[in-house]
Write a protein that holds these residues in place. Structure first.
Motif, short mmCIF file in Angstrom:
data_model
loop_
_atom_site.label_atom_id
_atom_site.label_comp_id
_atom_site.label_asym_id
_atom_site.label_seq_id
_atom_site.Cartn_x
_atom_site.Cartn_y
_atom_site.Cartn_z
N THR A 223 18.03 -84.70 3.60
CA THR A 223 19.11 -84.43 2.65
C THR A 223 20.18 -85.52 2.73
O THR A 223 20.03 -86.49 3.47
CB THR A 223 19.76 -83.05 2.94
N GLY A 224 21.26 -85.33 2.01
CA GLY A 224 22.33 -86.34 1.97
C GLY A 224 22.80 -86.76 3.36
O GLY A 224 23.12 -87.93 3.58
N SER A 225 22.83 -85.83 4.29
CA SER A 225 23.30 -86.17 5.65
C SER A 225 22.37 -87.19 6.30
O SER A 225 22.81 -87.98 7.14
CB SER A 225 23.38 -84.92 6.52
N THR B 286 33.45 -83.75 -2.04
CA THR B 286 33.03 -82.43 -2.54
C THR B 286 33.92 -81.30 -2.04
O THR B 286 33.96 -80.23 -2.63
CB THR B 286 31.58 -82.17 -2.10
N ASP C 192 29.79 -92.98 0.44
CA ASP C 192 29.14 -91.68 0.26
C ASP C 192 29.20 -91.36 -1.23
O ASP C 192 30.28 -91.19 -1.80
CB ASP C 192 29.90 -90.62 1.07
N GLN D 228 19.99 -83.18 -4.88
CA GLN D 228 20.25 -81.84 -5.44
C GLN D 228 21.51 -81.68 -6.29
O GLN D 228 21.86 -80.59 -6.66
CB GLN D 228 20.29 -80.82 -4.30
N LYS D 229 22.20 -82.77 -6.59
CA LYS D 229 23.46 -82.62 -7.34
C LYS D 229 23.33 -83.30 -8.71
O LYS D 229 22.69 -82.76 -9.60
CB LYS D 229 24.62 -83.13 -6.51
N1 PLP Z 1 28.57 -85.97 1.70
C1 PLP Z 1 29.10 -85.22 0.71
C2 PLP Z 1 30.25 -85.76 -0.06
C3 PLP Z 1 28.56 -83.97 0.43
O1 PLP Z 1 29.06 -83.23 -0.55
C4 PLP Z 1 27.47 -83.50 1.18
C5 PLP Z 1 26.89 -82.18 0.90
O2 PLP Z 1 27.32 -81.45 0.06
C6 PLP Z 1 26.95 -84.32 2.19
C7 PLP Z 1 27.53 -85.55 2.42
C8 PLP Z 1 25.79 -83.88 3.00
O3 PLP Z 1 24.68 -83.73 2.18
P1 PLP Z 1 23.53 -82.67 2.53
O4 PLP Z 1 24.16 -81.33 2.61
O5 PLP Z 1 22.57 -82.83 1.38
O6 PLP Z 1 22.94 -83.07 3.83
#
Ligand code: PLP
Length: 374
Positions: free
Chosen positions: A75-77, A152, A177, A202-203
């Motif tokens: 995922t994003g992380s 976010t 980011d 997913q966004k």
């Molecule tokens: N960075 C931002 C700005 C996010 O909004 C999010 C998740 O919502 C993340 C990083 C982490 O992404 P993930 O939850 O897909 O791992």
């Protein structure tokens, strides 16, 4: 002896939710149907061809010519982790702009990779001016500047115009980011001089979660190549991953092929729509939401010029139980909205209009449901 089965599970069913929170968002049915195609080998020539296509399509949505543009499995992380892991060496000064929850996550991760982390902060709901960034760079002389383009947790957009030039003048990499911006908010990686950027599936791209679009400039690759210590994360080491995404196509890990089918289709949908039209659609629907919220007497937390079209924070009015409202929306209307995070916990709702979900009918449905519940 074999353990006893707890009880016979029924076939899985999922309630028909409309996901208008901070993500994930609902996927276009075409994406879901692409994801249900049969898996093929991750070294199959057809699959390798699709990977090339994904890279080209990602370059378009990132607006970059960076060779190293890929989708990371995770995922994003995972993208956040990859960005830091590849360019941070122990002792490097990394300056992070913290204006919300995800800035803190960058600080946490950079610290774990041994960086000498410096921070500048803003109240949750504001962003940094170019002058403030310049002053901080001159004070801390970082090797890397990390910024969250779309925070976010607050709904704030951090402008990036001019930041890349500033970083170049001070021999510093710009890490961004773009988890809540890619696909939904104008983003010009090359024009803005962004050296490392990551997002999520997913966004704004409207896919289910599981992949992280990632791009890395030649300047960032040079820093990677000059490392005196190995990248301390094997799974996300670009020295290895680039040999799978490019020649010699060496096995690294088993690619989540069905996730990549979905991403491929999501990106194809953006090309069909046109990237600028897609950004414009997100902006128009957000404006429709903001007008409607105002008519309901609700106040957006962020000044209009810096509001994200993908994520709106709305102040919970005095005397209203925010959690009860979101629970009611979910229970009665199958609509998910988010609550506040960190400093904004209990103070705001977070409404997402992302990807396939950024449509006027969803805005009007939510506004009507809010009108009824308030
Ligand atoms: N960075 C931002 C700005 C996010 O909004 C999010 C998740 O919502 C993340 C990083 C982490 O992404 P993930 O939850 O897909 O791992």
């Amino acid at each position: 002896m074999i353990m006893t089965i707890p009880s016979q599970p029924q076939p899985l069913t999922i309630p028909p939710r409309l996901l208008m929170g901070p993500g994930p968002s609902n996927a276009n049915p075409r994406i879901l149907s692409a994801m249900s195609l049969p898996a093929i080998g991750h070294l199959d020539p057809f699959y390798l061809e699709m990977m090339d296509q994904i890279q080209d399509l990602l370059r378009y949505v990132w607006q970059t010519e960076n060779e190293l543009t890929i989708s990371i499995s995770g995922t994003g992380s995972a993208g956040m982790e990859a960005s830091l892991a590849n360019v941070v060496e122990p002792g490097d000064v990394v300056l992070i702009g913290v204006m919300g929850y995800f800035g803190h996550r960058l600080v946490d991760m950079a610290t774990r990779y041994g960086a000498d982390v410096k921070t500048i902060s803003k109240p949750w709901g504001e962003n940094f001016s170019l002058a403030e960034l310049k002053e901080a760079i001159e004070t801390h002389k970082p090797t890397i500047l990390g910024l969250v383009n779309a925070e976010t947790s607050t709904g704030v957009r951090q402008p990036l115009e001019g930041v890349g030039e500033l970083c170049r003048e001070h021999n510093c990499l710009l890490l961004v980011d773009a988890v809540t911006s890619l696909g939904g908010v104008p983003f010009y990686a090359d024009q803005w001089g962004v050296d490392l950027a990551y997002s999520c599936s997913q966004k704004g791209l409207g896919c289910p979660p599981g992949l992280s679009p990632f791009t890395m400039s030649d300047r960032a690759i040079e820093k990677l190549q000059k490392r005196t210590t190995p990248v301390s994360n094997w799974y996300l080491d670009m020295n290895l991953l680039s040999q799978y995404w490019g020649e010699p196509r060496k096995y690294h890990h088993t690619a989540p092929c069905n996730m990549n089918y979905g991403l491929r289709e999501a990106l194809a949908l953006i090309v069909e729509e046109g990237l600028e039209n897609c950004w414009q659609r997100h902006q128009q629907n957000a404006e429709l939401l903001w007008e409607g919220l105002e008519k309901l007497g609700l106040v957006c937390h962020v000044e209009k010029a810096f509001r994200l079209p993908t994520l709106t924070t709305v102040r919970i009015p005095e005397g209203v139980n925010g959690k009860a409202v979101s629970s009611y929306l979910l229970k009665e209307y199958n609509i998910e909205i988010g609550g506040g995070l960190g400093e904004l916990a209990g103070k705001v709702w977070r409404i997402g209009l992302m990807g396939y979900n950024s449509r006027p009918e969803n805005v009007l449905l939510l506004l009507e449901a809010l009108r009824k519940v308030l």
